[in-house]
Design a protein around this motif. Structure first.
Motif, PDB file in Angstrom:
ATOM      1  N   TYR A  12       0.862  -1.181   0.000  1.00 47.63           N
ATOM      2  CA  TYR A  12       0.000   0.000   0.000  1.00 47.63           C
ATOM      3  C   TYR A  12       0.901   1.233   0.000  1.00 47.63           C
ATOM      4  O   TYR A  12       1.200   1.788   1.061  1.00 47.63           O
ATOM      5  CB  TYR A  12      -0.904   0.012   1.229  1.00 47.63           C
ATOM      6  CG  TYR A  12      -1.800  -1.197   1.344  1.00 47.63           C
ATOM      7  CD1 TYR A  12      -3.089  -1.179   0.840  1.00 47.63           C
ATOM      8  CD2 TYR A  12      -1.350  -2.361   1.973  1.00 47.63           C
ATOM      9  CE1 TYR A  12      -3.923  -2.291   0.956  1.00 47.63           C
ATOM     10  CE2 TYR A  12      -2.173  -3.472   2.095  1.00 47.63           C
ATOM     11  CZ  TYR A  12      -3.449  -3.429   1.582  1.00 47.63           C
ATOM     12  OH  TYR A  12      -4.257  -4.527   1.689  1.00 47.63           O
ATOM     13  N   ARG A  14       2.418   4.759   0.136  1.00 40.08           N
ATOM     14  CA  ARG A  14       1.955   6.035   0.701  1.00 40.08           C
ATOM     15  C   ARG A  14       2.115   7.142  -0.335  1.00 40.08           C
ATOM     16  O   ARG A  14       3.095   7.189  -1.072  1.00 40.08           O
ATOM     17  CB  ARG A  14       2.783   6.339   1.949  1.00 40.08           C
ATOM     18  CG  ARG A  14       2.500   7.667   2.621  1.00 40.08           C
ATOM     19  CD  ARG A  14       3.303   7.747   3.903  1.00 40.08           C
ATOM     20  NE  ARG A  14       3.148   9.038   4.570  1.00 40.08           N
ATOM     21  CZ  ARG A  14       3.613   9.305   5.790  1.00 40.08           C
ATOM     22  NH1 ARG A  14       4.255   8.362   6.461  1.00 40.08           N
ATOM     23  NH2 ARG A  14       3.437  10.503   6.336  1.00 40.08           N
ATOM     24  N   ARG A 114      -7.167   5.835  -4.398  1.00 38.45           N
ATOM     25  CA  ARG A 114      -7.154   6.885  -3.376  1.00 38.45           C
ATOM     26  C   ARG A 114      -8.445   7.692  -3.416  1.00 38.45           C
ATOM     27  O   ARG A 114      -8.935   8.149  -2.382  1.00 38.45           O
ATOM     28  CB  ARG A 114      -5.943   7.793  -3.584  1.00 38.45           C
ATOM     29  CG  ARG A 114      -4.614   7.120  -3.252  1.00 38.45           C
ATOM     30  CD  ARG A 114      -3.445   8.079  -3.361  1.00 38.45           C
ATOM     31  NE  ARG A 114      -2.182   7.400  -3.087  1.00 38.45           N
ATOM     32  CZ  ARG A 114      -1.215   7.221  -3.985  1.00 38.45           C
ATOM     33  NH1 ARG A 114      -1.368   7.682  -5.213  1.00 38.45           N
ATOM     34  NH2 ARG A 114      -0.116   6.591  -3.658  1.00 38.45           N
ATOM     35  N   ASP A 119      -6.635   6.827   1.643  1.00 35.04           N
ATOM     36  CA  ASP A 119      -5.176   6.759   1.607  1.00 35.04           C
ATOM     37  C   ASP A 119      -4.688   5.343   1.908  1.00 35.04           C
ATOM     38  O   ASP A 119      -5.484   4.409   2.050  1.00 35.04           O
ATOM     39  CB  ASP A 119      -4.564   7.779   2.564  1.00 35.04           C
ATOM     40  CG  ASP A 119      -4.929   7.507   4.018  1.00 35.04           C
ATOM     41  OD1 ASP A 119      -5.400   6.393   4.326  1.00 35.04           O
ATOM     42  OD2 ASP A 119      -4.743   8.409   4.855  1.00 35.04           O
ATOM     43  N   HIS A 120      -3.367   5.191   2.023  1.00 35.27           N
ATOM     44  CA  HIS A 120      -2.788   3.849   2.164  1.00 35.27           C
ATOM     45  C   HIS A 120      -3.256   3.164   3.446  1.00 35.27           C
ATOM     46  O   HIS A 120      -3.511   1.953   3.461  1.00 35.27           O
ATOM     47  CB  HIS A 120      -1.259   3.924   2.119  1.00 35.27           C
ATOM     48  CG  HIS A 120      -0.648   4.735   3.221  1.00 35.27           C
ATOM     49  ND1 HIS A 120      -0.822   6.086   3.343  1.00 35.27           N
ATOM     50  CD2 HIS A 120       0.128   4.358   4.283  1.00 35.27           C
ATOM     51  CE1 HIS A 120      -0.166   6.527   4.402  1.00 35.27           C
ATOM     52  NE2 HIS A 120       0.410   5.499   4.992  1.00 35.27           N
ATOM     53  N   ASN A 121      -3.371   3.915   4.536  1.00 38.56           N
ATOM     54  CA  ASN A 121      -3.836   3.301   5.784  1.00 38.56           C
ATOM     55  C   ASN A 121      -5.305   2.890   5.693  1.00 38.56           C
ATOM     56  O   ASN A 121      -5.696   1.819   6.179  1.00 38.56           O
ATOM     57  CB  ASN A 121      -3.640   4.278   6.950  1.00 38.56           C
ATOM     58  CG  ASN A 121      -2.179   4.402   7.341  1.00 38.56           C
ATOM     59  OD1 ASN A 121      -1.421   3.428   7.280  1.00 38.56           O
ATOM     60  ND2 ASN A 121      -1.764   5.599   7.738  1.00 38.56           N
ATOM     61  N   ALA A 122      -6.123   3.737   5.046  1.00 36.56           N
ATOM     62  CA  ALA A 122      -7.547   3.408   4.897  1.00 36.56           C
ATOM     63  C   ALA A 122      -7.731   2.168   4.039  1.00 36.56           C
ATOM     64  O   ALA A 122      -8.592   1.314   4.327  1.00 36.56           O
ATOM     65  CB  ALA A 122      -8.299   4.597   4.303  1.00 36.56           C
ATOM     66  N   ARG A 123      -6.927   2.041   3.004  1.00 37.81           N
ATOM     67  CA  ARG A 123      -7.043   0.859   2.128  1.00 37.81           C
ATOM     68  C   ARG A 123      -6.603  -0.407   2.864  1.00 37.81           C
ATOM     69  O   ARG A 123      -7.198  -1.472   2.692  1.00 37.81           O
ATOM     70  CB  ARG A 123      -6.218   1.056   0.854  1.00 37.81           C
ATOM     71  CG  ARG A 123      -6.683   2.225  -0.004  1.00 37.81           C
ATOM     72  CD  ARG A 123      -6.164   2.136  -1.424  1.00 37.81           C
ATOM     73  NE  ARG A 123      -4.725   2.064  -1.514  1.00 37.81           N
ATOM     74  CZ  ARG A 123      -3.910   3.126  -1.500  1.00 37.81           C
ATOM     75  NH1 ARG A 123      -4.425   4.348  -1.361  1.00 37.81           N
ATOM     76  NH2 ARG A 123      -2.618   2.981  -1.614  1.00 37.81           N
ATOM     77  N   ARG A 124      -5.557  -0.276   3.667  1.00 36.76           N
ATOM     78  CA  ARG A 124      -5.095  -1.443   4.430  1.00 36.76           C
ATOM     79  C   ARG A 124      -6.164  -1.899   5.435  1.00 36.76           C
ATOM     80  O   ARG A 124      -6.444  -3.100   5.578  1.00 36.76           O
ATOM     81  CB  ARG A 124      -3.791  -1.102   5.157  1.00 36.76           C
ATOM     82  CG  ARG A 124      -3.181  -2.287   5.898  1.00 36.76           C
ATOM     83  CD  ARG A 124      -1.915  -1.912   6.639  1.00 36.76           C
ATOM     84  NE  ARG A 124      -0.812  -1.656   5.724  1.00 36.76           N
ATOM     85  CZ  ARG A 124      -0.309  -0.459   5.480  1.00 36.76           C
ATOM     86  NH1 ARG A 124      -0.828   0.620   6.071  1.00 36.76           N
ATOM     87  NH2 ARG A 124       0.697  -0.308   4.654  1.00 36.76           N
ATOM     88  N   LYS A 125      -6.775  -0.945   6.116  1.00 31.29           N
ATOM     89  CA  LYS A 125      -7.827  -1.286   7.081  1.00 31.29           C
ATOM     90  C   LYS A 125      -9.046  -1.875   6.390  1.00 31.29           C
ATOM     91  O   LYS A 125      -9.677  -2.818   6.895  1.00 31.29           O
ATOM     92  CB  LYS A 125      -8.216  -0.041   7.879  1.00 31.29           C
ATOM     93  CG  LYS A 125      -7.122   0.462   8.816  1.00 31.29           C
ATOM     94  CD  LYS A 125      -7.568   1.734   9.527  1.00 31.29           C
ATOM     95  CE  LYS A 125      -6.466   2.251  10.454  1.00 31.29           C
ATOM     96  NZ  LYS A 125      -6.862   3.531  11.114  1.00 31.29           N
ATOM     97  N   GLN A 256       7.693   3.256   3.115  1.00 28.04           N
ATOM     98  CA  GLN A 256       6.240   3.357   2.975  1.00 28.04           C
ATOM     99  C   GLN A 256       5.817   3.893   1.610  1.00 28.04           C
ATOM    100  O   GLN A 256       4.757   3.524   1.105  1.00 28.04           O
ATOM    101  CB  GLN A 256       5.675   4.263   4.072  1.00 28.04           C
ATOM    102  CG  GLN A 256       5.878   3.738   5.481  1.00 28.04           C
ATOM    103  CD  GLN A 256       5.453   4.752   6.526  1.00 28.04           C
ATOM    104  OE1 GLN A 256       4.568   5.575   6.296  1.00 28.04           O
ATOM    105  NE2 GLN A 256       6.084   4.705   7.689  1.00 28.04           N
TER     106      GLN A 256
END
Length: 453
Positions: A12, A14, A114, A119-125, A256
């Motif tokens: 993912y 950043r 996106r 963002d990258h954290n939202a996609r991972r979650k 990242q």
């Protein structure tokens, strides 16, 4: 090259900003503007770039290339290969980082993600969360937009071979032929698969360029490097004046933002595509801790080793650079000269194999030929046909003139006659002389044979 730690199953990256990211964005926009816009340009009432396989010709602005011009296509392939070798020897994998279709389309797919998934954290979650209506809806929207873009890409590719305006007119009813439908779906499907799903795995496991680039690298090749001398030992200090630690604060942002998930601090790795996302990220961190930029930068192994040493030899005088440059310049010069001297028409002569020779009512011997006149210019041309090679050799229609429309082909049947005493048994060399009355001085002399008895 140093080995790399295990790559995560899914990366993912950043989002980063900075000067190199601006260059990447510009290259994405520029390449797609050319790709999507070129088929719509018009030239003399036709599509400016039309790879017309049905008529066996390539129309590229004011130039027309036929199968007989295959040498130009071969020269283009050699130029591209040598250009890639030279560019790699000088600047490493800048092609991969900024212009490779895989990189460009992956960047576009990341923008779509996106926009729809965060963002990258939202996609991972979101990926880690169990399936529910929200996740299903957002994932469907993301892949739906990626699929739509991929189909437009396939449509545009086919538009280079089938006039794009005809494809657009047929779009509402989907009245496409089987080949148009196949290639739109095939190319669009693979664009979605490679850029929307596999992404970095294509660079890591499928692209051969990453595997043989080492053969073209040397100590003077421009690569992305981490300055160990300045960065180590790493630490969390925020003060640039802290002499006990290096400039690297071990924040991990360079990892990242990497689209292939590597740590550039471990040294040059074949997975690095030279996109410089880590440079932008590191420069921003250096700005925050008030340290000089360039802890990660474009440089060469020789430059890092020679830091602070004067009189380092110029890197442009390397043997491989000189060889690549010389070959590239020579082939470009020869190809350009051949293109400038290229005749505005072509002639193919085919004997009539059904009847090799026949006697006319006047007692002459006659052979029949099919002359294919190919007008490669953008203007109509008038051609005068003559024959020579034997005494008393003549056409049954002396002074014959044939008109051929722009970029078209006309096949003309001509009969050549000769007196029996000059056309003895066997084959005799003769020449068809075709002159363009529309282009003074343009003449082609094509060899054939006359069968006597």
């Amino acid at each position: 090259m140093s080995s790399q730690q295990a790559v995560p199953i899914k990366i993912y990256p950043r989002l980063t900003t900075g000067r190199f990211n601006n260059v990447r964005v510009f290259m994405v926009l520029a390449t797609q503007l050319v790709f999507f816009g070129l088929p719509w340009l018009q030239w003399n009432g036709r599509q400016a770039v039309h790879l017309d396989l049905e008529q066996h010709r390539f129309l590229i602005f004011g130039l027309t290339f036929w199968p007989q011009d295959f040498i130009f296509f071969a020269a283009l392939l050699v130029i591209c290969a040598l250009g890639l070798f030279l560019w790699t020897a000088l600047a490493g994998r800048l092609w991969c980082g900024y212009s490779c279709p895989q990189t460009v389309y992956t960047q576009i797919m990341l923008w779509i993600e996106r926009l729809t998934l965060g963002d990258h954290n939202a996609r991972r979650k979101l990926d880690a969360a169990p399936m529910n209506v929200n996740k299903f809806t957002r994932k469907t929207l993301a892949h739906g937009l990626m699929g739509l873009f991929s189909l437009i890409t396939g449509f545009t590719l086919v538009g280079y071979f089938t006039p794009v305006r005809e494809l657009a007119a047929a779009a509402p009813s989907l009245a496409y032929g089987p080949w148009e439908s196949f290639w739109i779906l095939f190319y669009g499907g693979f664009t979605w698969l490679l850029a929307g799903v596999l992404r970095e795995k294509v660079c890591l496991h499928m692209c051969p360029y990453a595997r043989f680039q080492g053969a073209m690298f040397d100590n003077d090749t421009l690569i992305i490097s981490y300055d160990n001398r300045r960065g180590e030992p790493r630490g969390k200090s925020k003060q640039a004046a802290d002499k006990a630690r290096g400039s690297c604060i071990d924040c991990g942002i360079c990892v990242q933002v990497c689209p292939t998930g590597i740590d550039i601090r471990n040294g040059l790795q074949y997975e690095c595509i030279g996109c410089a996302a880590c440079i932008d990220a590191c420069d921003q961190v250096m700005d925050k801790i008030h340290a000089p930029r360039g802890l990660i930068r474009y440089t060469s192994a020789a430059a890092l080793e020679a830091a602070g040493k004067p009189n380092r030899p110029s890197s442009s005088h390397r043997p491989r650079v000189i060889v690549y440059s010389s070959l590239l310049a020579g082939i470009i010069a020869l190809s350009t000269t051949a293109l400038i001297l290229k005749k505005p028409f072509k002639v193919d002569v085919l004997r009539d194999r059904a009847v090799l020779v026949r006697a006319t009512d006047d007692g002459l011997l006659e052979n029949s030929y099919n002359l294919k006149l190919i007008n490669t210019s953008e203007q109509a041309q008038r051609f005068k046909i003559q024959v020579e090679g034997l005494p008393s050799l003549r056409l049954d229609k002396p002074g014959q003139v044939v008109e051929v429309a722009p970029t078209q082909t006309e096949t003309v049947t001509v009969r050549v006659q000769a007196e029996p005493e000059h056309a003895t048994r066997g084959a005799h060399d003769i020449y068809f002389v075709v002159s363009s009355l529309s282009h003074d001085g343009s003449m082609i002399r094509e060899k054939s044979s006359f069968i006597g008895e």
